[in-house]
Design an enzyme around this catalytic site. Structure first.
Site, PDB file in Angstrom:
ATOM      1  N   CYS A  72      15.429  61.468  24.116  1.00 40.02           N
ATOM      2  CA  CYS A  72      15.513  61.685  25.708  1.00 40.02           C
ATOM      3  C   CYS A  72      14.310  61.399  26.147  1.00 40.02           C
ATOM      4  CB  CYS A  72      15.676  63.330  25.960  1.00 40.02           C
ATOM      5  SG  CYS A  72      14.532  64.387  25.341  1.00 40.02           S
ATOM      6  N   ASN A 103      11.381  64.830  25.243  1.00 36.77           N
ATOM      7  CA  ASN A 103      11.634  65.227  23.864  1.00 36.77           C
ATOM      8  C   ASN A 103      10.983  66.797  24.115  1.00 36.77           C
ATOM      9  OD1 ASN A 103      10.045  64.580  20.527  1.00 36.77           O
ATOM     10  ND2 ASN A 103      12.211  65.383  20.929  1.00 36.77           N
ATOM     11  N   CYS A 121      13.255  69.054  25.990  1.00 35.74           N
ATOM     12  CA  CYS A 121      14.578  69.743  26.292  1.00 35.74           C
ATOM     13  C   CYS A 121      15.899  69.349  25.708  1.00 35.74           C
ATOM     14  CB  CYS A 121      14.723  69.493  27.820  1.00 35.74           C
ATOM     15  SG  CYS A 121      13.459  70.294  28.969  1.00 35.74           S
ATOM     16  N   ARG A 122      16.250  68.206  25.811  1.00 29.99           N
ATOM     17  CA  ARG A 122      17.675  67.755  25.431  1.00 29.99           C
ATOM     18  C   ARG A 122      17.520  67.364  23.909  1.00 29.99           C
ATOM     19  NH1 ARG A 122      18.702  63.343  30.053  1.00 29.99           N
ATOM     20  NH2 ARG A 122      16.468  63.485  29.699  1.00 29.99           N
ATOM     21  N   SER A 123      16.676  66.301  23.374  1.00 30.15           N
ATOM     22  CA  SER A 123      16.755  65.772  22.273  1.00 30.15           C
ATOM     23  C   SER A 123      16.103  66.858  20.840  1.00 30.15           C
ATOM     24  CB  SER A 123      16.071  64.504  21.960  1.00 30.15           C
ATOM     25  OG  SER A 123      14.659  64.449  22.469  1.00 30.15           O
ATOM     26  N   ASP A 180      19.596  66.156  32.797  1.00 34.22           N
ATOM     27  CA  ASP A 180      18.445  66.700  32.229  1.00 34.22           C
ATOM     28  C   ASP A 180      18.167  68.178  33.088  1.00 34.22           C
ATOM     29  OD1 ASP A 180      15.770  66.970  32.017  1.00 34.22           O
ATOM     30  OD2 ASP A 180      15.117  65.093  32.540  1.00 34.22           O
TER      31      ASP A 180
HETATM   32  P1  4NP Z   1      13.921  65.766  28.616  1.00 34.94           P
HETATM   33  O1  4NP Z   1      13.683  66.669  29.941  1.00 34.94           O
HETATM   34  O2  4NP Z   1      13.839  64.430  28.622  1.00 34.94           O
HETATM   35  O3  4NP Z   1      15.195  66.659  28.257  1.00 34.94           O
HETATM   36  O4  4NP Z   1      12.773  66.590  27.415  1.00 34.94           O
HETATM   37  C1  4NP Z   1      12.277  66.599  30.451  1.00 34.94           C
HETATM   38  C2  4NP Z   1      11.467  66.727  29.988  1.00 34.94           C
HETATM   39  C3  4NP Z   1      10.106  66.423  30.864  1.00 34.94           C
HETATM   40  C4  4NP Z   1      10.101  65.705  32.192  1.00 34.94           C
HETATM   41  C5  4NP Z   1      11.365  65.046  32.289  1.00 34.94           C
HETATM   42  C6  4NP Z   1      12.590  65.515  31.558  1.00 34.94           C
HETATM   43  N1  4NP Z   1       9.057  65.401  32.750  1.00 34.94           N
HETATM   44  O5  4NP Z   1       9.164  64.780  33.682  1.00 34.94           O
HETATM   45  O6  4NP Z   1       8.073  65.756  32.559  1.00 34.94           O
END
Ligand code: 4NP
Length: 149
Positions: free
Chosen positions: A7, A10, A12-14, A120
């Site tokens: 994702c 790294n 939240c989703r992955s 997200d």
């Molecule tokens: P992820 O979520 O891609 O599912 O881990 C996010 C985590 C952090 C951010 C964006 C999405 N960020 O902008 O910091």
């Protein structure tokens, strides 16, 4: 077989996809996750992701965020991307057709036009994390059926 979930951050989703997939697959499978940005490198998953996984008896608290590397394209057999922009980013890093062929959009396995991307949940609340968990669980089940059949 070695599987990489990818994702953006790294955190939240992955990490959730990694935790869910590890629980579903036999132990001889390797499952890892990475992000396309290094902003959260070394951090544990988002507290809300850890809590959501724990609600489903999955411990992702020890995972640590890392960016995807060139070596990942050699090490892993399948690289699953959580949304289209992550997919574009990952495909652009592949150095040849063999590496490109390993990359796919995670929810393609569902064959459901309404669910192509894992949203997200970073800017959302706990209910968004639970919704994402449910979607990831369905996706992991579909991916697992593809891999094992
Ligand atoms: P992820 O979520 O891609 O599912 O881990 C996010 C985590 C952090 C951010 C964006 C999405 N960020 O902008 O910091």
């Amino acid at each position: 077989m070695k599987i990489l979930m990818v994702c953006l951050g790294n955190i939240c989703r992955s990490p959730l996809a990694e935790g869910i997939m590890k629980k579903k697959l036999p132990e001889n499978f390797v499952v890892d996750s990475a992000g396309t940005i290094s902003m959260h490198e070394g951090e544990h998953p988002d507290k809300r992701a850890i809590k959501t996984a724990a609600n489903h008896n999955i411990d992702i608290s020890k995972q640590k965020s890392r960016p995807i590397t060139k070596e990942d394209f050699e090490t892993f057999d399948k690289i699953y991307c959580m949304d289209k922009s992550v997919y574009q980013d990952v495909v652009s890093k592949a150095r040849n057709d063999e590496e490109r062929r390993k990359v796919s959009l995670f929810l393609d396995a569902l064959g459901d036009d309404n669910n192509v991307e894992v949203p997200d949940p970073y800017w959302g609340g706990m209910s968004d994390f639970e919704d994402v968990f449910q979607l990831l669980d369905r996706g992991c089940e579909a991916v697992m059926n593809q891999i094992l059949n």
